[in-house]
Design a protein around this motif. Structure first.
Motif, mmCIF file in Angstrom:
data_model
loop_
_atom_site.group_PDB
_atom_site.id
_atom_site.type_symbol
_atom_site.label_atom_id
_atom_site.label_comp_id
_atom_site.label_asym_id
_atom_site.label_seq_id
_atom_site.Cartn_x
_atom_site.Cartn_y
_atom_site.Cartn_z
ATOM 1 N N GLY A 288 0.830 -1.188 0.000
ATOM 2 C CA GLY A 288 0.000 0.000 0.000
ATOM 3 C C GLY A 288 0.869 1.244 0.000
ATOM 4 N N TRP A 289 0.312 2.340 -0.460
ATOM 5 C CA TRP A 289 1.030 3.612 -0.548
ATOM 6 C C TRP A 289 0.247 4.694 0.166
ATOM 7 N N TYR A 290 0.964 5.589 0.803
ATOM 8 C CA TYR A 290 0.365 6.705 1.527
ATOM 9 C C TYR A 290 0.992 8.012 1.071
ATOM 10 N N ILE A 291 0.255 9.088 1.265
ATOM 11 C CA ILE A 291 0.797 10.426 1.095
ATOM 12 C C ILE A 291 0.919 10.999 2.498
ATOM 13 N N ILE A 292 2.108 11.460 2.848
ATOM 14 C CA ILE A 292 2.308 12.051 4.171
ATOM 15 C C ILE A 292 2.760 13.496 4.020
ATOM 16 N N LYS A 293 2.278 14.342 4.928
ATOM 17 C CA LYS A 293 2.627 15.757 4.921
ATOM 18 C C LYS A 293 3.604 16.029 6.045
ATOM 19 N N ARG A 294 4.710 16.664 5.724
ATOM 20 C CA ARG A 294 5.763 17.019 6.676
ATOM 21 C C ARG A 294 5.580 18.464 7.131
ATOM 22 N N PRO A 295 6.285 18.888 8.195
ATOM 23 C CA PRO A 295 6.186 20.283 8.655
ATOM 24 C C PRO A 295 6.551 21.319 7.580
ATOM 25 N N SER A 296 7.334 20.931 6.586
ATOM 26 C CA SER A 296 7.695 21.839 5.490
ATOM 27 C C SER A 296 6.523 22.098 4.547
ATOM 28 N N GLN A 297 5.379 21.447 4.803
ATOM 29 C CA GLN A 297 4.168 21.522 3.975
ATOM 30 C C GLN A 297 4.295 20.742 2.673
ATOM 31 N N LYS A 298 5.396 20.031 2.477
ATOM 32 C CA LYS A 298 5.581 19.192 1.295
ATOM 33 C C LYS A 298 5.013 17.803 1.586
ATOM 34 N N CYS A 299 4.437 17.188 0.563
ATOM 35 C CA CYS A 299 3.869 15.853 0.717
ATOM 36 C C CYS A 299 4.733 14.838 -0.012
ATOM 37 N N GLU A 300 4.954 13.718 0.646
ATOM 38 C CA GLU A 300 5.762 12.640 0.086
ATOM 39 C C GLU A 300 4.892 11.403 -0.078
ATOM 40 N N ILE A 301 5.265 10.587 -1.042
ATOM 41 C CA ILE A 301 4.615 9.299 -1.237
ATOM 42 C C ILE A 301 5.534 8.247 -0.641
ATOM 43 N N VAL A 302 4.995 7.478 0.297
ATOM 44 C CA VAL A 302 5.795 6.453 0.971
ATOM 45 C C VAL A 302 5.032 5.139 1.010
ATOM 46 N N SER A 303 5.800 4.062 1.185
ATOM 47 C CA SER A 303 5.180 2.743 1.296
ATOM 48 C C SER A 303 4.492 2.607 2.650
ATOM 49 N N SER A 304 3.650 1.610 2.763
ATOM 50 C CA SER A 304 2.908 1.404 4.008
ATOM 51 C C SER A 304 3.839 1.134 5.184
ATOM 52 N N GLU A 305 4.997 0.518 4.934
ATOM 53 C CA GLU A 305 5.949 0.258 6.022
ATOM 54 C C GLU A 305 6.482 1.570 6.608
ATOM 55 N N LEU A 306 6.803 2.528 5.748
ATOM 56 C CA LEU A 306 7.338 3.814 6.219
ATOM 57 C C LEU A 306 6.260 4.678 6.854
ATOM 58 N N ALA A 307 5.031 4.567 6.387
ATOM 59 C CA ALA A 307 3.941 5.395 6.915
ATOM 60 C C ALA A 307 3.415 4.880 8.247
ATOM 61 N N SER A 308 3.694 3.630 8.573
ATOM 62 C CA SER A 308 3.141 3.053 9.792
ATOM 63 C C SER A 308 3.986 3.332 11.026
ATOM 64 N N GLY A 309 5.174 3.885 10.838
ATOM 65 C CA GLY A 309 6.050 4.173 11.972
ATOM 66 C C GLY A 309 5.518 5.314 12.821
ATOM 67 N N ASP A 310 6.083 5.478 13.991
ATOM 68 C CA ASP A 310 5.681 6.535 14.909
ATOM 69 C C ASP A 310 6.529 7.777 14.642
ATOM 70 N N ASP A 311 6.368 8.330 13.456
ATOM 71 C CA ASP A 311 7.166 9.475 13.030
ATOM 72 C C ASP A 311 6.480 10.760 13.475
#
Length: 61
Positions: free
Chosen positions: A6-29
């Motif tokens: 699965g793929w997710y879009i995540i938004k960082r404090p810089s207001q930029k959005c990244e596309i990451v795999s489900s493994e990277l999006a599931s962490g406690d970031d």
């Protein structure tokens, strides 16, 4: 094996959005402000990110 991932879009404090795999999006970031998904393909996530940029929810990279 990408079809099982699965793929997710995540938004960082810089207001930029990244596309990451489900493994990277599931962490406690703590650097993830918002998260959209899960998308079945990376291509679908890319097209959704374009929509988020057009609506002003994300800054272009």
């Amino acid at each position: 094996m990408e079809s099982l991932q699965g793929w997710y879009i995540i938004k960082r404090p810089s207001q930029k959005c990244e596309i990451v795999s489900s493994e990277l999006a599931s962490g406690d970031d703590k650097q993830i402000i918002e998260k959209w998904g899960v998308f079945s393909s990376k291509e679908e996530a890319i097209s959704r990110r374009i929509g988020l940029i057009r609506t002003g929810k994300c800054e272009p990279a």
